[in-house]
Design an enzyme around this catalytic site. Structure first.
Site, PDB file in Angstrom:
ATOM      1  N   ALA A 121     -21.974 -14.269 -23.129  1.00  0.00           N
ATOM      2  CA  ALA A 121     -22.244 -15.740 -23.837  1.00  0.00           C
ATOM      3  C   ALA A 121     -21.831 -16.733 -22.791  1.00  0.00           C
ATOM      4  O   ALA A 121     -22.457 -17.805 -22.650  1.00  0.00           O
ATOM      5  CB  ALA A 121     -21.286 -15.882 -24.847  1.00  0.00           C
ATOM      6  N   CYS A 165       5.345  -6.214   1.533  1.00  0.00           N
ATOM      7  CA  CYS A 165       5.475  -4.780   1.536  1.00  0.00           C
ATOM      8  C   CYS A 165       4.880  -4.246   2.748  1.00  0.00           C
ATOM      9  O   CYS A 165       5.388  -4.430   4.029  1.00  0.00           O
ATOM     10  CB  CYS A 165       5.203  -4.162   0.142  1.00  0.00           C
ATOM     11  SG  CYS A 165       5.801  -2.559  -0.133  1.00  0.00           S
ATOM     12  N   HIS A 214       7.534  -7.069  -3.655  1.00  0.00           N
ATOM     13  CA  HIS A 214       6.180  -7.211  -4.170  1.00  0.00           C
ATOM     14  C   HIS A 214       6.540  -8.610  -5.147  1.00  0.00           C
ATOM     15  O   HIS A 214       6.874  -8.544  -6.132  1.00  0.00           O
ATOM     16  CB  HIS A 214       5.717  -6.266  -5.387  1.00  0.00           C
ATOM     17  CG  HIS A 214       5.316  -5.101  -4.702  1.00  0.00           C
ATOM     18  ND1 HIS A 214       4.013  -4.755  -3.967  1.00  0.00           N
ATOM     19  CD2 HIS A 214       5.961  -3.933  -4.278  1.00  0.00           C
ATOM     20  CE1 HIS A 214       3.951  -3.523  -3.491  1.00  0.00           C
ATOM     21  NE2 HIS A 214       5.227  -2.973  -3.458  1.00  0.00           N
ATOM     22  N   GLY A 220     -23.343 -10.344 -27.238  1.00  0.00           N
ATOM     23  CA  GLY A 220     -22.181 -10.711 -28.410  1.00  0.00           C
ATOM     24  C   GLY A 220     -20.888 -10.820 -27.740  1.00  0.00           C
ATOM     25  O   GLY A 220     -20.021 -11.323 -28.243  1.00  0.00           O
ATOM     26  N   GLY A 250       0.898  -1.114  -0.014  1.00  0.00           N
ATOM     27  CA  GLY A 250       0.026  -0.028  -0.147  1.00  0.00           C
ATOM     28  C   GLY A 250       0.993   1.208   0.030  1.00  0.00           C
ATOM     29  O   GLY A 250       1.967   1.335   0.117  1.00  0.00           O
TER      30      GLY A 250
END
Ligand code: XMP
Length: 526
Positions: A236, A88, A176, A231, A61
């Site tokens: 779908a 971190c 990270h 579409g 953060g």
């Protein structure tokens, strides 16, 4: 016979301390085939534990642990017997909460940094090299690990860059591991999940389908549902999942709002129906949408109008479906292909700012008459594609590039009219044809083609002056549309698209390339 709902998947909670890291961590956990969910750091620890997490990850953060108002965490989280991995900021919070020392040394470390693993064979670093490259972004540094912890790695600047307490199953790294630049990041994360937390990589596409089918059957019961097909991949796959779960209780509605691209209506009417056997009702609402959009140029207003009209058309379709098949079973459910990032970006996930009203989340009217079925709510795009494949949908549908629900309506900067839509449809079809011919469909995440209808520029064509509109090409590369970079595509392909569009599309005399990443630009122009 309906199958009994299967047990919910083991969940790993990712506690979000701000910035965009939590999303990425959640994705990486899922890449390790373990289900993850993001929760805000403001959620009380008791509430987090009530979700029965099998492990907890504390994200990075932007804050410093000593800053006034910096997010904190009740130490109960470290005492619940649940394995925790701090990254971190999460690492520093773990250090300070458990009695370690974090100093504001003034020595900052940003970007790619060499890390030295000081304890071979540790739970996190097992089988990884002694020297590896990691991604750092911090000002404060941990100088002493809490009691009971073993220091497992360091850098030139930070004496304690990683620690672990195997007995209590608490782990932390200053860097990270979720970003690509941390060369062994995914391996370390997997070591936490499999070795530290004892989880198995069992969250597979097959298990997602099974869980969702059971959940849909339980939610819908013997009632009926309708699903809007756009579409796109998401609707779908959502429809195919629901069709598999409740069969003929589902009717799909395809609203031809006139904002579709060339050939899209045919694709839904033929290919999708052929692949799934779904019942489909096509509603021609082109005039209705054009009327509602008349005179409107503001993007948010367009989105709201399109979302509202969609729902109204559904409600009408619902009424018609009931009249056409009067078996007294009401249509109570509306299926939507809402994805996890839609929810997070619309501010529903972690309290992030509302960037755009995605028409299938923020734009819903308050007087909605349906209950929502959103079987893809927990999924990222690549996971949706895998589910589609598992369900046997054809590649032309599953591998389609994303297309926004509001369609070309948000790709015309200015008022939306029939003529402008026709013009944009032609330009878009040319761009898509050339990108496919150049084999770039997989490399490019999507390539919006945008008409700047309110802009004109002078050109010369044949032997006359023209005063036409520019078309913008916005090819982007992305992993999940949360962030994106513009695609460095070959000049020859750009040249072909530009030549063809300016030659073949009336009133367009310029093609420009959008070379902006996201952030700061979004993918769509509106
Ligand atoms: P932005 O423009 O926010 O787009 O960077 C991120 C991704 O979302 C798609 N998009 C939408 N999809 N309804 C949708 O179903 C919407 O209202 C909508 N707006 C943007 C966009 O195409 C990109 O893939």
């Amino acid at each position: 016979m309906p199958t009994a709902p299967s047990a919910a998947p083991d969940v790993v909670l990712v506690v979000d301390f701000g910035a965009q890291y939590a999303q990425l961590i959640a994705r990486r956990v899922r890449e390790a085939r373990v289900y993850s969910e993001i929760v805000p750091s403001t959620m009380p620890v008791a509430e987090m534990l009530a979700k029965n997490p099998k492990a907890i990850i504390l994200s990075g953060g932007p804050s410093s642990v000593y800053e006034e108002g910096a997010p904190q965490l009740d130490r109960a989280i470290f005492e619940a017997g649940v394995p925790v991995f701090g990254m971190c900021y999460g690492f520093q919070l773990m250090a300070t909460t458990l009695g370690g020392t974090v100093d504001n040394t003034g020595a900052r470390e940003y970007g790619r940094t060499p890390l030295t693993v000081s304890k071979q064979g540790s739970t996190l670093f097992e089988g990884t090299p002694e020297h590896q490259s990691v991604w750092m972004s911090h000002g404060d540094a941990c100088s002493a690990a809490p009691e009971g912890f073993t220091v497992t790695a360091s850098t030139n600047v930070v004496p304690v860059a990683a620690f672990e307490n195997d007995e209590k199953r608490l782990y932390g790294v200053q860097y990270h591991p979720e970003v690509m630049h941390s060369t062994h990041g995914q391996q370390i994360l997997e070591h936490f999940l499999y070795r530290g937390a004892g989880l198995a990589p069992s969250w597979t596409t097959g298990s997602i389908v099974e869980e969702q089918i059971a959940a849909i059957r339980e939610q819908v019961g013997d009632k009926r549902a309708i699903c809007g097909l756009s579409g796109g991949v998401d609707s779908a796959v959502a429809a195919a999942l629901v069709q598999k779960a409740i069969g003929s209780q589902l009717t799909c509605v395809y609203v031809d709002h006139g904002l579709m691209r060339k050939g899209e209506t045919e694709q839904v009417e033929k290919d999708f129906v052929a692949a799934t056997g779904v019942q489909l009702k096509v509603v021609d609402a082109q005039e209705r949408f054009l009327d509602a959009l008349k005179g409107v140029s503001d993007p948010e207003e367009k989105r709201k109008i399109i979302g509202r009209e969609f729902i109204r058309v559904f409600e009408q379709a619902q009424a018609e479906i009931i009249t056409e098949a009067p078996d007294e079973t009401p249509v109570e459910f509306l299926v939507q292909g809402t994805l996890y990032p839609d929810i997070v970006e619309s501010g529903g996930g972690t309290g992030t700012a509302n960037i755009k009203s995605h028409h299938n989340v923020g734009g819903l009217p308050e007087d909605l008459e349906f209950q929502l079925v959103e079987p893809l709510r927990q999924l990222f795009k690549d996971e949706v594609r895998m589910v589609g494949q598992e369900l046997g949908l054809p590649d032309e549908i599953v591998q389609r590039q994303p297309f926004p629900g509001p369609g070309l309506g948000i790709r015309i900067v200015g008022e939306v009219t029939k003529d402008r839509l026709d013009l944009l449809r032609e330009a878009d079809a040319i761009a898509r044809e050339e990108l496919t011919a150049a084999g770039l469909d997989r490399e490019i995440w999507q390539c919006p083609v945008v008409l700047l209808a309110d802009v004109r520029s002078v050109g010369v064509q044949g032997d006359g002056r023209t005063y036409g509109h520019p078309i913008v090409l916005r090819p982007v590369s992305s992993e999940d549309a949360m962030t994106a970079d513009w695609t460095r595509m070959p000049y020859e392909v750009l040249a072909r698209i530009s030549t063809r569009i300016t030659n073949e599309v009336k009133d367009v005399n310029r093609v420009v390339l959008d070379c902006t990443s996201k952030p700061p630009g979004t993918i769509e122009w509106e």
